[in-house]
Design a protein around this motif. Structure first.
Motif, PDB file in Angstrom:
ATOM      1  N   TRP A   1      38.647  38.471  53.598  1.00 38.55           N
ATOM      2  CA  TRP A   1      38.161  37.984  52.296  1.00 38.55           C
ATOM      3  C   TRP A   1      39.348  37.628  51.384  1.00 38.55           C
ATOM      4  O   TRP A   1      40.441  38.146  51.542  1.00 38.55           O
ATOM      5  N   VAL A   2      39.070  36.757  50.437  1.00 40.09           N
ATOM      6  CA  VAL A   2      40.043  36.359  49.426  1.00 40.09           C
ATOM      7  C   VAL A   2      39.327  36.362  48.086  1.00 40.09           C
ATOM      8  O   VAL A   2      38.266  35.735  47.943  1.00 40.09           O
ATOM      9  N   ARG A   3      39.888  37.048  47.109  1.00 37.84           N
ATOM     10  CA  ARG A   3      39.291  37.145  45.781  1.00 37.84           C
ATOM     11  C   ARG A   3      40.217  36.496  44.754  1.00 37.84           C
ATOM     12  O   ARG A   3      41.391  36.846  44.662  1.00 37.84           O
ATOM     13  N   ILE A   4      39.634  35.579  44.012  1.00 34.76           N
ATOM     14  CA  ILE A   4      40.406  34.850  42.990  1.00 34.76           C
ATOM     15  C   ILE A   4      39.844  35.225  41.628  1.00 34.76           C
ATOM     16  O   ILE A   4      38.646  35.052  41.374  1.00 34.76           O
ATOM     17  N   ARG A   5      40.710  35.726  40.781  1.00 34.47           N
ATOM     18  CA  ARG A   5      40.290  36.095  39.423  1.00 34.47           C
ATOM     19  C   ARG A   5      41.229  35.420  38.418  1.00 34.47           C
ATOM     20  O   ARG A   5      42.437  35.600  38.473  1.00 34.47           O
ATOM     21  N   ALA A   6      40.647  34.643  37.524  1.00 34.21           N
ATOM     22  CA  ALA A   6      41.420  33.944  36.499  1.00 34.21           C
ATOM     23  C   ALA A   6      41.052  34.502  35.131  1.00 34.21           C
ATOM     24  O   ALA A   6      39.863  34.588  34.787  1.00 34.21           O
ATOM     25  N   THR A   7      42.053  34.875  34.362  1.00 31.12           N
ATOM     26  CA  THR A   7      41.850  35.405  33.013  1.00 31.12           C
ATOM     27  C   THR A   7      42.559  34.493  32.025  1.00 31.12           C
ATOM     28  O   THR A   7      43.761  34.236  32.150  1.00 31.12           O
ATOM     29  N   CYS A   8      41.803  34.013  31.057  1.00 30.39           N
ATOM     30  CA  CYS A   8      42.340  33.041  30.100  1.00 30.39           C
ATOM     31  C   CYS A   8      42.483  33.696  28.733  1.00 30.39           C
ATOM     32  O   CYS A   8      41.505  34.217  28.179  1.00 30.39           O
ATOM     33  N   ALA A   9      43.719  33.687  28.196  1.00 27.68           N
ATOM     34  CA  ALA A   9      43.980  34.181  26.842  1.00 27.68           C
ATOM     35  C   ALA A   9      44.194  32.990  25.922  1.00 27.68           C
ATOM     36  O   ALA A   9      43.983  31.840  26.305  1.00 27.68           O
ATOM     37  N   GLU A  10      44.615  33.259  24.693  1.00 26.22           N
ATOM     38  CA  GLU A  10      44.783  32.176  23.724  1.00 26.22           C
ATOM     39  C   GLU A  10      45.922  31.242  24.097  1.00 26.22           C
ATOM     40  O   GLU A  10      45.857  30.046  23.851  1.00 26.22           O
ATOM     41  N   GLU A  11      46.992  31.788  24.707  1.00 25.11           N
ATOM     42  CA  GLU A  11      48.164  30.965  25.007  1.00 25.11           C
ATOM     43  C   GLU A  11      48.510  30.910  26.485  1.00 25.11           C
ATOM     44  O   GLU A  11      49.306  30.068  26.894  1.00 25.11           O
ATOM     45  N   THR A  12      47.956  31.793  27.302  1.00 25.45           N
ATOM     46  CA  THR A  12      48.329  31.854  28.711  1.00 25.45           C
ATOM     47  C   THR A  12      47.095  31.921  29.604  1.00 25.45           C
ATOM     48  O   THR A  12      45.997  32.267  29.157  1.00 25.45           O
ATOM     49  N   VAL A  13      47.317  31.594  30.869  1.00 26.52           N
ATOM     50  CA  VAL A  13      46.301  31.721  31.916  1.00 26.52           C
ATOM     51  C   VAL A  13      46.920  32.533  33.049  1.00 26.52           C
ATOM     52  O   VAL A  13      48.030  32.224  33.503  1.00 26.52           O
ATOM     53  N   GLU A  14      46.196  33.548  33.501  1.00 23.37           N
ATOM     54  CA  GLU A  14      46.675  34.373  34.608  1.00 23.37           C
ATOM     55  C   GLU A  14      45.708  34.255  35.778  1.00 23.37           C
ATOM     56  O   GLU A  14      44.509  34.489  35.627  1.00 23.37           O
ATOM     57  N   ILE A  15      46.230  33.882  36.930  1.00 16.44           N
ATOM     58  CA  ILE A  15      45.426  33.724  38.141  1.00 16.44           C
ATOM     59  C   ILE A  15      45.920  34.727  39.169  1.00 16.44           C
ATOM     60  O   ILE A  15      47.100  34.715  39.538  1.00 16.44           O
ATOM     61  N   SER A  16      45.020  35.577  39.626  1.00 17.95           N
ATOM     62  CA  SER A  16      45.370  36.615  40.585  1.00 17.95           C
ATOM     63  C   SER A  16      44.584  36.378  41.871  1.00 17.95           C
ATOM     64  O   SER A  16      43.362  36.233  41.844  1.00 17.95           O
ATOM     65  N   VAL A  17      45.311  36.304  43.006  1.00 12.60           N
ATOM     66  CA  VAL A  17      44.698  36.080  44.319  1.00 12.60           C
ATOM     67  C   VAL A  17      44.980  37.307  45.190  1.00 12.60           C
ATOM     68  O   VAL A  17      46.144  37.598  45.487  1.00 12.60           O
ATOM     69  N   ALA A  18      43.927  38.008  45.571  1.00 16.83           N
ATOM     70  CA  ALA A  18      44.060  39.216  46.397  1.00 16.83           C
ATOM     71  C   ALA A  18      43.409  38.973  47.748  1.00 16.83           C
ATOM     72  O   ALA A  18      42.431  38.216  47.863  1.00 16.83           O
ATOM     73  N   ASP A  19      43.960  39.604  48.796  1.00 11.32           N
ATOM     74  CA  ASP A  19      43.379  39.495  50.140  1.00 11.32           C
ATOM     75  C   ASP A  19      43.530  40.830  50.854  1.00 11.32           C
ATOM     76  O   ASP A  19      44.242  41.729  50.387  1.00 11.32           O
ATOM     77  N   ASN A  20      42.866  40.946  51.979  1.00  9.75           N
ATOM     78  CA  ASN A  20      42.945  42.175  52.785  1.00  9.75           C
ATOM     79  C   ASN A  20      43.650  41.916  54.097  1.00  9.75           C
ATOM     80  O   ASN A  20      43.340  42.508  55.130  1.00  9.75           O
ATOM     81  N   GLY A  21      44.624  40.981  54.081  1.00 14.42           N
ATOM     82  CA  GLY A  21      45.372  40.643  55.278  1.00 14.42           C
ATOM     83  C   GLY A  21      46.542  41.585  55.525  1.00 14.42           C
ATOM     84  O   GLY A  21      46.649  42.665  54.907  1.00 14.42           O
ATOM     85  N   PRO A  22      47.461  41.185  56.377  1.00 18.53           N
ATOM     86  CA  PRO A  22      48.587  42.052  56.762  1.00 18.53           C
ATOM     87  C   PRO A  22      49.692  42.132  55.714  1.00 18.53           C
ATOM     88  O   PRO A  22      50.615  42.947  55.861  1.00 18.53           O
ATOM     89  N   GLY A  23      49.645  41.291  54.706  1.00 19.19           N
ATOM     90  CA  GLY A  23      50.710  41.294  53.698  1.00 19.19           C
ATOM     91  C   GLY A  23      51.831  40.335  54.043  1.00 19.19           C
ATOM     92  O   GLY A  23      51.840  39.717  55.103  1.00 19.19           O
ATOM     93  N   ILE A  24      52.789  40.228  53.136  1.00 16.67           N
ATOM     94  CA  ILE A  24      53.926  39.324  53.322  1.00 16.67           C
ATOM     95  C   ILE A  24      55.120  40.136  53.812  1.00 16.67           C
ATOM     96  O   ILE A  24      55.443  41.197  53.263  1.00 16.67           O
ATOM     97  N   SER A  25      55.781  39.619  54.838  1.00 14.50           N
ATOM     98  CA  SER A  25      56.888  40.366  55.449  1.00 14.50           C
ATOM     99  C   SER A  25      58.060  40.503  54.482  1.00 14.50           C
ATOM    100  O   SER A  25      58.232  39.708  53.554  1.00 14.50           O
TER     101      SER A  25
END
Length: 555
Positions: free
Chosen positions: A470-494
């Motif tokens: 699975w891949v979960r994308i969560r975007a949070t928008c503030a007054e001046e910035t946008v934060e996009i967080s992408v989480a997964d349940n894979g093996p990770g980055i080496s």
């Protein structure tokens, strides 16, 4: 005396005609003061009675006190130091002269300006003999002080490379020194006719000198007034940051760019040791001219500078301090970094895959079971080529200023592509606002973010070997910035992938496997954003991209 009046009036009229030029108005006032003094000196000299001589003597003070104030104001304007020529400063300078005029008008009621007044016969002429009181010496000292202060900036022009400026300054100094020298001789009693001040007589010399400066050396036509301000503007507005230190390594000045680079307020650090203001200052050379690489900032916002130290010496070769300038080489180094990575990909990865294709192709006839390996290698070459095209696309988008896309449009496009290419991967998308007043879906972001998010989610899906990926994308928008967080349940980055990315370049023995992470990092940087890669508790990776909101998208 008539010559002094005529020449002075002529010079004053010429100066007034050029009143729009720097210094013309105070020069006119000074010449008018000289003419005033000369005219009433003539009246005093020919007046038959004590009362008349006293009256004309007192009236002369109006011209006397105008001259030093106007001289200083002229010198400041003429040399470009006009920030001091303001009403409040003029009022302060005129305070002592104004008191002097009042005391001269009321001299019958006190002894502040003169202690004694009488008529004496000198050289067959009846002249006025006046003994100065305490205020007389106050105004005398004040006059010479203003005269000295006005002469100092003009002395610097005597050494100017421009011939007109040298001629102008010499003419002005001669015109000023001639009457002042005669006044000094009068004060010490070294004049031919005691009790007769010859200063107004020497205004003839002064007027000729000023007239020559105006006509011969274009005093009010070619002015150095811009030099002083221009030099300061060059220092303040130069693209490079510059910090000035004295010979004891204390910060004495800096421009706006240096304050921004060092993220400090100049008012808080001027006078502080340079070691507390400039990072790694002790590693910079102490004298001469040299450059050192300096890294400032943290994370993806890190900037690299070439710190150049230029020694500042006086005319005798003695050290006065130095100037540390900061030249931003971040873009140059990042371009070099990108070229190194692309070079590595083209020379190493593609060459490796090509050799694999050729090697397996040679075995087809012998064993016949290497066709799949050939196909896989070809697909990897195609994937690398696609990533390279994405990198080029990011570079192109990064150069397109003024464009923006909606946050929802970017994320929905990436999700649709992901679901089409990886149907077995569960994809969740959530867009929310940090504050109620913000429309998160309609928030505007950089077009570069499309390639960034697309590669983040594709990497999360492609390398996910979990039973239920699975891949979960969560975007949070503030007054001046946008934060996009992408989480997964894979093996990770080496670790070796992260090491190359954190170090900022690659080596032949330590490099990443492809362009994916570099593309994400470069894209976040081009969007003026920040990138974080963290391990997810329970396995997998969380990639967070923070970028600024842009102006609303125009329909």
């Amino acid at each position: 005396m008539l010559v002094a009046v005529v020449v002075g009036m002529t010079a004053a009229l010429l100066a007034w005609r050029e009143r729009q030029e720097p210094g013309a108005v105070p020069l006119t006032a000074m010449l008018a003061g000289q003419v005033w003094w000369s005219v009433f000196f003539i009246f005093e000299y020919h007046a038959p009675t004590l009362a008349e001589k006293v009256f004309y003597s007192d009236v002369q003070w109006v011209g006397v006190v105008v001259i030093p104030v106007a001289w200083l104001l002229f010198a400041l304007e003429y040399t470009g130091r006009d920030r001091y020529v303001r009403p409040r400063y003029i009022a302060l300078l005129s305070l002592v002269p104004a008191v002097t005029v009042v005391l001269a008008a009321t001299n019958d009621y006190h002894d502040l300006l003169y202690l004694d007044t009488r008529l004496v016969t000198e050289g067959g002429r009846v002249v006025l003999d006046r003994v100065g009181g305490p205020w007389y010496w106050v105004i005398t000292g004040y006059t010479y002080l203003l005269g000295l202060l006005g002469s100092i900036p003009l002395l610097g022009l005597v050494r100017s490379d421009a011939v007109p400026f040298r001629g102008q300054s010499l003419g002005l100094l001669v015109g000023t020194l001639a009457p002042w020298a005669s006044n000094v001789l009068f004060l010490v009693g070294a004049v031919p006719v005691p009790n007769l001040d010859p200063t107004p007589v020497f205004f003839a010399v002064s007027g000729v000198a000023y007239l020559g400066a105006i006509t011969r050396f274009r005093l009010l036509g070619t002015s150095p007034s811009a030099n002083h301000r221009a030099r300061r503007l060059v220092f303040e507005r130069m693209r490079e940051g510059a910090v000035v230190v004295d010979r004891h390594d204390y910060v004495v000045d800096m421009n706006e760019q240096a304050a921004e680079i060092l993220d400090i307020d100049p008012r808080d650090v001027l006078g502080d040791p340079a070691t507390e203001v400039i990072p790694r200052y002790e590693h910079l050379p102490e004298e001469g001219r040299a450059s050192r690489h300096l890294t400032l900032g943290e994370g993806i916002q890190t900037r690299q500078y070439d710190a150049t130290v230029t020694a500042v010496d006086d005319f005798h070769g003695r050290s006065l301090g130095g100037v540390i300038s900061f030249h931003d080489v971040s873009d140059h180094l990042r371009r070099q970094q990108r070229l190194e990575v692309l070079n590595r990909v083209l020379r190493h990865n593609i060459r490796t895959e090509t050799n694999l294709i050729y090697g397996n192709a040679d075995l087809i006839d012998a064993e016949g079971d290497h066709v799949d390996a050939i196909k896989a290698g070809a697909m990897r070459i195609e994937e690398i080529s696609d990533k390279a095209r994405d990198v080029i696309d990011i570079f192109e988008r990064g150069r397109q200023s003024g464009r923006s896309l909606t946050l929802s449009g970017v994320l929905e496009e990436c999700v649709a592509t992901l679901r089409e290419e990886y149907p077995s991967v569960t994809v969740d998308l959530e867009i929310e606002s940090a504050v109620d007043s913000v429309d998160a879906s309609g928030a505007a972001v950089s077009p570069v973010l499309t390639s960034v998010v697309k590669n983040v989610v594709e990497n999360a899906a492609e390398h996910n070997d979990a039973a239920d990926p699975w891949v979960r994308i969560r975007a949070t928008c503030a007054e001046e910035t946008v934060e996009i967080s992408v989480a997964d349940n894979g093996p990770g980055i080496s670790d070796h992938e992260r090491t190359a990315l954190e170090r900022g370049n690659e080596t032949p023995l330590d490099h990443g496997s492809g362009l994916g992470l570099w593309l994400i990092a470069w894209g976040a940087e081009m969007a003026d954003g920040d990138l974080e890669i963290d391990d997810r508790e329970g396995g997998g990776t969380v990639v967070t991209v923070r970028v600024p909101r842009l102006a609303p998208v125009e329909e």
